[in-house]
Design a protein around this motif. Structure first.
Motif, PDB file in Angstrom:
ATOM      1  N   GLY A   1       0.836  -1.188   0.000  1.00 45.29           N
ATOM      2  CA  GLY A   1       0.000   0.000   0.000  1.00 45.29           C
ATOM      3  C   GLY A   1       0.872   1.239   0.000  1.00 45.29           C
ATOM      4  N   VAL A   2       0.228   2.369   0.153  1.00 44.28           N
ATOM      5  CA  VAL A   2       0.929   3.644   0.035  1.00 44.28           C
ATOM      6  C   VAL A   2       1.995   3.804   1.120  1.00 44.28           C
ATOM      7  N   HIS A   3       1.642   3.580   2.389  1.00 49.32           N
ATOM      8  CA  HIS A   3       2.620   3.839   3.449  1.00 49.32           C
ATOM      9  C   HIS A   3       3.843   2.922   3.357  1.00 49.32           C
ATOM     10  N   PRO A   4       3.687   1.615   3.224  1.00 51.08           N
ATOM     11  CA  PRO A   4       4.884   0.786   3.065  1.00 51.08           C
ATOM     12  C   PRO A   4       5.725   1.166   1.848  1.00 51.08           C
ATOM     13  N   THR A   5       5.088   1.691   0.801  1.00 50.15           N
ATOM     14  CA  THR A   5       5.833   2.086  -0.388  1.00 50.15           C
ATOM     15  C   THR A   5       6.644   3.355  -0.154  1.00 50.15           C
ATOM     16  N   VAL A   6       6.045   4.350   0.471  1.00 51.38           N
ATOM     17  CA  VAL A   6       6.752   5.633   0.616  1.00 51.38           C
ATOM     18  C   VAL A   6       7.548   5.752   1.905  1.00 51.38           C
TER      19      VAL A   6
END
Length: 166
Positions: A92-97
């Motif tokens: 998802g977004v948080h693990p990616t960024v």
């Protein structure tokens, strides 16, 4: 294998929570490969409810998806579910960024698109050879090569809408 998607949502009141396209595509792809999937979606930390879900579905893998505002709830579930010793992957977004924020809470992270990475993990491929993964190995963060965006969108299955409780 049984894959339980864990989709923490910050608030039922302010968040549209009925459907998550990314999870639905991942579920459809895994089902096409012969795996079983289920969804646990919650806006509050509820140990009894997640315990019932684990007992009912008996997952082999926990697959989290969350954005930054859901990170505290995802971490709560991750720490609580450690007792089951079930392999966990988060995307998802948080693990990616912000992978460094959450790499200690999961066995591995998927950064970027997860269709192929999650399928490879579930199918038992060596994690050293799977693109888009981040994990800790001997206390050091290891970041695998990140693949370009998925080019063959027509090759993806239709979203698994049955996974969601409307």
């Amino acid at each position: 294998m049984n894959i339980l998607f864990i989709f923490p949502t910050a608030s039922d009141k302010y968040t549209f929570i009925d459907f998550h396209h990314g999870i639905a595509i991942l579920s459809a792809k895994l089902k096409r490969e012969g795996h079983a999937t289920a969804l646990y979606q919650s806006s509050k930390f509820n140990p009894k409810e997640i315990d019932r879900t684990i007992a009912w579905f008996k997952p082999d893998i926990l697959a989290y998806s969350f954005t930054s505002d859901y990170e505290p709830l995802a971490k709560s579930y991750s720490r609580y579910l450690e007792k089951y010793k079930i392999f966990s992957i988060a995307g998802g977004v948080h693990p990616t960024v912000a992978s460094e924020d959450v790499v200690d809470y999961f066995d591995c992270l998927c950064v970027g698109e997860g269709e192929q990475a999650l399928t490879d993990v579930v199918n038992g491929m060596n994690m050293d050879n799977i693109s888009n993964l981040v994990r800790k190995v001997n206390g050091k963060i290891v970041k695998n090569h990140v693949s370009p965006f998925y080019a063959e969108l027509d090759a993806l299955p239709f979203a698994d809408r049955e996974l969601f409780n409307y």
